[in-house]
Design a protein around this motif. Structure first.
Motif, PDB file in Angstrom:
ATOM      1  N   GLN A 573      12.716  10.407   5.749  1.00 23.80           N
ATOM      2  CA  GLN A 573      13.537  11.310   6.564  1.00 23.80           C
ATOM      3  C   GLN A 573      14.694  11.873   5.727  1.00 23.80           C
ATOM      4  O   GLN A 573      14.992  13.074   5.787  1.00 23.80           O
ATOM      5  N   LEU A 574      15.323  11.034   4.956  1.00 28.62           N
ATOM      6  CA  LEU A 574      16.453  11.471   4.135  1.00 28.62           C
ATOM      7  C   LEU A 574      15.989  12.325   2.967  1.00 28.62           C
ATOM      8  O   LEU A 574      16.609  13.343   2.630  1.00 28.62           O
ATOM      9  N   LYS A 575      14.883  11.922   2.337  1.00 26.83           N
ATOM     10  CA  LYS A 575      14.341  12.711   1.227  1.00 26.83           C
ATOM     11  C   LYS A 575      13.977  14.121   1.688  1.00 26.83           C
ATOM     12  O   LYS A 575      14.175  15.112   0.976  1.00 26.83           O
ATOM     13  N   ALA A 576      13.422  14.207   2.904  1.00 24.58           N
ATOM     14  CA  ALA A 576      13.003  15.506   3.434  1.00 24.58           C
ATOM     15  C   ALA A 576      14.184  16.447   3.619  1.00 24.58           C
ATOM     16  O   ALA A 576      14.016  17.677   3.631  1.00 24.58           O
ATOM     17  N   GLN A 577      15.367  15.870   3.750  1.00 20.74           N
ATOM     18  CA  GLN A 577      16.573  16.686   3.900  1.00 20.74           C
ATOM     19  C   GLN A 577      17.201  17.034   2.557  1.00 20.74           C
ATOM     20  O   GLN A 577      18.263  17.647   2.508  1.00 20.74           O
ATOM     21  N   GLY A 578      16.536  16.627   1.474  1.00 13.58           N
ATOM     22  CA  GLY A 578      17.059  16.936   0.156  1.00 13.58           C
ATOM     23  C   GLY A 578      18.211  16.045  -0.268  1.00 13.58           C
ATOM     24  O   GLY A 578      18.953  16.387  -1.208  1.00 13.58           O
ATOM     25  N   ILE A 579      18.361  14.888   0.380  1.00 20.64           N
ATOM     26  CA  ILE A 579      19.456  13.967   0.045  1.00 20.64           C
ATOM     27  C   ILE A 579      18.955  12.943  -0.971  1.00 20.64           C
ATOM     28  O   ILE A 579      17.960  12.259  -0.717  1.00 20.64           O
ATOM     29  N   PRO A 580      19.603  12.817  -2.122  1.00 25.01           N
ATOM     30  CA  PRO A 580      19.209  11.769  -3.074  1.00 25.01           C
ATOM     31  C   PRO A 580      19.351  10.386  -2.426  1.00 25.01           C
ATOM     32  O   PRO A 580      20.335  10.124  -1.729  1.00 25.01           O
ATOM     33  N   VAL A 581      18.370   9.520  -2.667  1.00 26.33           N
ATOM     34  CA  VAL A 581      18.324   8.227  -1.982  1.00 26.33           C
ATOM     35  C   VAL A 581      18.414   7.084  -2.990  1.00 26.33           C
ATOM     36  O   VAL A 581      17.609   6.999  -3.926  1.00 26.33           O
ATOM     37  N   VAL A 582      19.384   6.200  -2.754  1.00 25.73           N
ATOM     38  CA  VAL A 582      19.508   4.943  -3.495  1.00 25.73           C
ATOM     39  C   VAL A 582      19.080   3.824  -2.549  1.00 25.73           C
ATOM     40  O   VAL A 582      19.697   3.623  -1.503  1.00 25.73           O
ATOM     41  N   SER A 583      18.020   3.120  -2.881  1.00 30.11           N
ATOM     42  CA  SER A 583      17.563   2.000  -2.057  1.00 30.11           C
ATOM     43  C   SER A 583      18.153   0.699  -2.579  1.00 30.11           C
ATOM     44  O   SER A 583      18.068   0.408  -3.778  1.00 30.11           O
ATOM     45  N   VAL A 584      18.736  -0.063  -1.679  1.00 33.92           N
ATOM     46  CA  VAL A 584      19.228  -1.407  -1.981  1.00 33.92           C
ATOM     47  C   VAL A 584      18.389  -2.356  -1.141  1.00 33.92           C
ATOM     48  O   VAL A 584      18.503  -2.391   0.094  1.00 33.92           O
ATOM     49  N   PHE A 585      17.515  -3.092  -1.813  1.00 27.11           N
ATOM     50  CA  PHE A 585      16.488  -3.879  -1.132  1.00 27.11           C
ATOM     51  C   PHE A 585      16.940  -5.332  -1.013  1.00 27.11           C
ATOM     52  O   PHE A 585      17.193  -6.005  -2.015  1.00 27.11           O
ATOM     53  N   ILE A 586      17.051  -5.812   0.232  1.00 30.09           N
ATOM     54  CA  ILE A 586      17.443  -7.187   0.533  1.00 30.09           C
ATOM     55  C   ILE A 586      16.165  -7.995   0.761  1.00 30.09           C
ATOM     56  O   ILE A 586      15.381  -7.682   1.660  1.00 30.09           O
ATOM     57  N   SER A 587      15.945  -9.024  -0.056  1.00 35.02           N
ATOM     58  CA  SER A 587      14.710  -9.792   0.133  1.00 35.02           C
ATOM     59  C   SER A 587      14.825 -11.165  -0.512  1.00 35.02           C
ATOM     60  O   SER A 587      15.630 -11.384  -1.413  1.00 35.02           O
ATOM     61  N   GLY A 588      13.970 -12.056  -0.020  1.00 37.11           N
ATOM     62  CA  GLY A 588      13.900 -13.406  -0.569  1.00 37.11           C
ATOM     63  C   GLY A 588      12.788 -13.581  -1.573  1.00 37.11           C
ATOM     64  O   GLY A 588      12.509 -14.700  -2.008  1.00 37.11           O
ATOM     65  N   ARG A 589      12.165 -12.476  -1.972  1.00 39.44           N
ATOM     66  CA  ARG A 589      11.067 -12.525  -2.946  1.00 39.44           C
ATOM     67  C   ARG A 589      10.753 -11.085  -3.348  1.00 39.44           C
ATOM     68  O   ARG A 589      11.105 -10.137  -2.632  1.00 39.44           O
TER      69      ARG A 589
END
Length: 878
Positions: A573-589
């Motif tokens: 959804q954000l990419k489609a709006q032309g907004i650069p996306v930084v993903s911060v992934f929270i995970s235990g593995r």
């Protein structure tokens, strides 16, 4: 099964293991035989020793360690004199470790337990928001009762153990450090030692003596729900960290060892818990003995060399033999060969899982080398009484009892418990300003920064200017509980709010502070929705796994948000709006997130950072002048999977063959991590990755639930609408039914259930933790069983499944059962029959039950989830 078909829980099938994987020494130990050998003490072995396994076998494979603390003749004489003065009852009491919810002060005064614990999510007065003063008050009261000799005639001080696994995580306001998987990415043993020392201080503020840490599992299958408790898949990192954290908790043997600033540590879980088949918690490890040494034992090499005083036995089995009852591992290997002279403590009723044992009686565990029974619930009292009786009868020898008690007392003397003031009067006790102290939080913040791993940074999007308008989205952005994960205030880390973390900072709050100070703007919108007037320059999306602990986190493949790609939709959804996306992934593995990689311009593996979320903003942003303040330093301590099924991709040991090394093909290799100086032309390209989850290629096989016997991890239960009880004998009953074993083809391979018709009765299978059945529900699988009825049923006979949260679906099978009265018949029902809301096949707790309020006798056997159902499978089509 006849006596000659099973020897101490090892079936004939298990005896077919080749001798290369099941050594002669193990077989001799299992069968009650023994072998004697003179073992020369070798220098400490702080490296992964990969030696000529042709020349060595069995016990000779294991490192012969010199104890970190030399025996003190005067101390040993004092211990011997004290043991000689004790009654059998007093000795057994030292071996019993109940939980704070299950004992009273009077129980402690009467029995004088050697130790006690609080489990995850247990608090003084059952109050989640208990203050440090409440913790101290309980510690003081139970201590004083333990040294009161007016009832039990002895005044040996008790000790309190707690799961402080990423800080003092049961206490409101404590500093919460990143979970171990993040610390492994930092690969900084000095930092780990500092973290452990801080944890020790915050624990001692509450009057507690003993910490159940470090976990030194070398995780080999990332489907395991405890993967985040492991530092790395690489035994070298685990070995070095184990040494560092034990020294941080206990102090250096040559320094302030177990001073009034230190606590006892516990290296856990012995042994091989990170290598169970399919990553099933409490499952079976079938590694060779050489692999057990080279991979899974290295954390003990590090921890014992640092002087660890306790080791916790593991729930898992090794080649079908439960570790809590494995004399070869606990005594021959750990105590004799590796020179461990502290005590072995059990895990949460782990002794009760040994074949032939219950939570209330288990001589086998004591004889195998278990020194302390961890026995929460009311089972502690019958366990105490039965253990006393077993000593008096000779089933447990006096020598074994005295050895266990001597080990417990040795540790207590070394820890100064006989000389220290009571808990409320110790130097750090009550210094509540140390709980969550600013200097402690700063170290945790540093740990967050060093744990972050930059996996993707297209067009050098990072670092960001803090002067930008920044959208912060994702349901983990302003959620301290989610960023902290399991073992956080509550056992599973669930049911927490930001208000439960005074002094902590969410990831969004950290970003907002940095951006606001520089004149930028931070916009929080978990769903990514903004008004037409708000146009961000960049979006930081913080998303990931929900908190879990132990078996609740077990999954059957590594696809993130399988069947519910809501976070991916947000990224797109954000990419489609032309907004650069930084993903911060929270995970235990590490997880299969190919689609999420494709939809991100930059991608950061943040693991489970804990209470100091601002450490992430420290690295993502420059200062107001555009200068980098903190660069990325984290490197993957776990390989990243190329497919959802690639759960066992592990960096090969140095000793691996060329073929084994060639087979190592993860998406992202162990040790990878970018920084702001990286040559991006040499970085891995994480764009246009395959988004095919290979579901069609996922091989599933029949899953036996009850076939000749109940299959692990399931256990059989009976129930009414009011109560449920597990089965521990061949005959059991409640107000609705009676159940007993019966012989259909072989001995006790079926169950006979007589429902009396007075109320609804239930018989079924249950697990302590939910299990992931999505691979079966997503294919054309079926629940099958063999069944026989004695009479025509006029009322429903329900066949059902249930998932976590008491969600359940059931179908009436009375018509099918009535079709062949008095005969065995095989029935098969598509899992689609149970698929309607609210069934969640990702969290199955009861894969099978039968329920009825009819008066009827039912026999059943061979309960199986069929990967390829038969032609007669009932589909339940609407």
């Amino acid at each position: 099964m006849n006596r000659n078909q099973v020897i101490n829980g090892l079936t004939p099938r298990q005896f077919t293991q080749p001798l290369s994987t099941l050594s002669l020494a193990v077989l001799l130990s299992i069968t009650g035989c023994s072998e004697s050998a003179h073992v020369e003490q070798a220098p400490n072995t702080p490296t992964v020793a990969v030696e000529d396994s042709v020349a060595k076998s069995g016990i000779d494979l294991w490192p012969a360690l010199t104890p970190a603390i030399a025996k003190d003749a005067a101390l040993e004489a004092k211990i011997a004199a004290l043991v000689a003065s004790m009654t059998v009852e007093q000795k057994v009491a030292q071996m019993i470790q109940p939980e704070i919810r299950d004992i009273t002060v009077e129980d402690m005064r009467k029995y004088g337990f050697g130790s006690y614990l609080n489990g995850g999510g247990a608090y003084p007065n059952n109050d989640k928001h208990a203050t440090p003063a409440d913790w101290i008050a309980l510690a003081e009261t139970l201590y004083q009762a333990s040294v009161d000799d007016s009832v039990d005639g002895i005044n040996i001080p008790t000790m309190w153990g707690t799961d402080a696994v990423h800080g003092h995580n049961n206490v409101i306001g404590a500093t919460l450090f990143p979970h171990n998987i993040g610390l492994g990415a930092a690969n900084n043993p000095k930092l780990i030692e500092q973290i452990a020392a801080i944890t020790a201080k915050e624990v001692m503020v509450t009057g507690i003596d003993w910490v159940f840490a470090p976990t030194v599992a070398v995780v080999q299958d990332d489907r395991w729900g405890r993967s985040y408790e492991g530092y790395s898949e690489d035994p070298t990192i685990v070995r070095d960290y184990s040494f560092a954290i034990v020294e941080g908790l206990q102090g250096a043997v040559s320094g302030d060892f177990l001073s009034d600033q230190r606590v006892l540590s516990t290296v856990k879980h012995f042994l091989g818990d990170g290598g169970t088949e399919k990553g099933i918690d409490q499952g079976d490890n079938i590694a060779s003995e050489q692999t057990l040494v080279d991979v899974h034992a290295q954390g003990y090499v590090g921890g014992l060399n640092a002087g660890a005083q306790s080791v916790m036995a593991s729930f898992n089995s090794w080649h079908g033999v439960k570790n809590h009852g494995n004399k070869y591992l606990l005594t021959d290997v750990l105590k004799d060969r590796m020179g461990f002279d502290g005590f072995v403590v059990g895990d949460w009723n782990g002794h009760g899982q040994i074949p032939g044992c219950t939570n209330e009686s288990c001589a086998q565990a004591a004889n195998a080398g278990l020194d302390i029974f961890m026995v929460p619930t009311a089972a502690w009292k019958p366990l105490f009484e039965n253990t006393v009786a077993q000593v008096n009868s000779g089933e447990i020898s006096q020598a074994r009892l005295d050895d266990a008690v001597s080990r417990i007392l040795r540790v207590k003397f070394r820890a100064g418990l006989f000389d220290k003031p009571s808990p409320a009067n110790r130097p750090l006790s009550g210094k509540t300003e140390l709980i969550g102290h600013a200097s402690h939080r700063e170290v945790a913040r540093q740990a967050v920064r060093e744990s972050l791993v930059l996996l993707k940074n297209n067009q050098n999007l990072l670092p960001l200017s803090p002067k930008l308008t920044v959208l912060v989205a994702g349901d983990a952005a302003d959620n301290i509980g989610k960023q902290s994960g399991g073992w956080t205030i509550t056992w599973q880390g669930t049911d927490n709010k930001n208000a439960d973390f005074p002094g902590a900072t969410s990831i969004y709050a950290g970003i907002e502070q940095v951006v606001k100070q520089a004149g930028g703007q931070a916009l929080l919108s978990p769903t990514g929705e903004l008004s037409a007037q708000q146009k961000p320059d960049v979006a930081i999306v913080v998303f990931g796994e929900e908190p879990y602990a132990e078996g609740n986190g077990d999954i059957d493949n590594l696809e993130y948000q399988r069947g519910d790609k809501r976070d991916l939709a947000l990224l797109k959804q954000l990419k489609a709006q032309g907004i650069p996306v930084v993903s911060v992934f929270i995970s235990g593995r590490p997880m299969w997130v190919n689609a999420e990689f494709n939809a991100s311009d930059a991608f950061v593996a943040a693991w489970l950072p804990g209470s100091e979320g601002q450490g992430i903003a420290d690295v993502l942003f420059t200062d107001a002048q555009g200068k980098v303040q903190h660069d990325f330093v984290g490197k993957l301590s776990f390989s990243w999977p190329a497919t959802p099924q690639q759960a066992t991709v592990n960096v090969p040991l140095q000793s691996a063959s060329a073929e084994q090394k060639a087979q190592y093909q993860p998406l992202i290799p162990f040790g990878y991590g970018l920084d702001y100086q990286s040559d991006m032309s040499k970085a891995l390209v994480l764009d246009n990755l395959s988004e095919d989850n290979l579901a069609a290629e996922q091989t599933i096989t029949d899953l036996a639930l009850f076939e000749r016997a109940v299959k692990s991890p399931w256990s059989m239960y009976i129930a009414t609408r009011e109560e449920r009880q597990g089965l521990s004998s061949s005959v059991a009953k409640n107000s609705a039914l009676t159940i007993r074993t019966m012989d259909r083809v072989v001995q006790e391979d079926a169950r006979f259930v007589s429902f009396n018709g007075s109320e609804q009765g239930v018989v079924g299978l249950i697990s302590n933790f939910p299990r992931d059945f999505r691979a079966y529900s997503n294919s054309d699988s079926a629940l099958s069983l063999s069944i026989k009825s004695s009479a025509l049923m006029q009322k429903p006979l329900w066949l059902g499944m249930a998932c976590e949260g008491d969600c359940r679906k059931q179908v009436d099978i009375a018509q099918q059962v009535n079709s062949k009265l008095g005969e065995w018949q095989a029935l098969s029902f598509s899992l689609a029959c149970f698929a309607d809301e609210p069934m969640d096949f990702g969290k199955i707790t009861m894969p099978f039950y039968l329920a009825t309020d009819a008066k009827v006798d039912i026999s059943f056997s061979d309960v199986v989830i069929q990967a390829q159902p038969s032609e007669n499978t009932i589909t339940c089509k609407k």
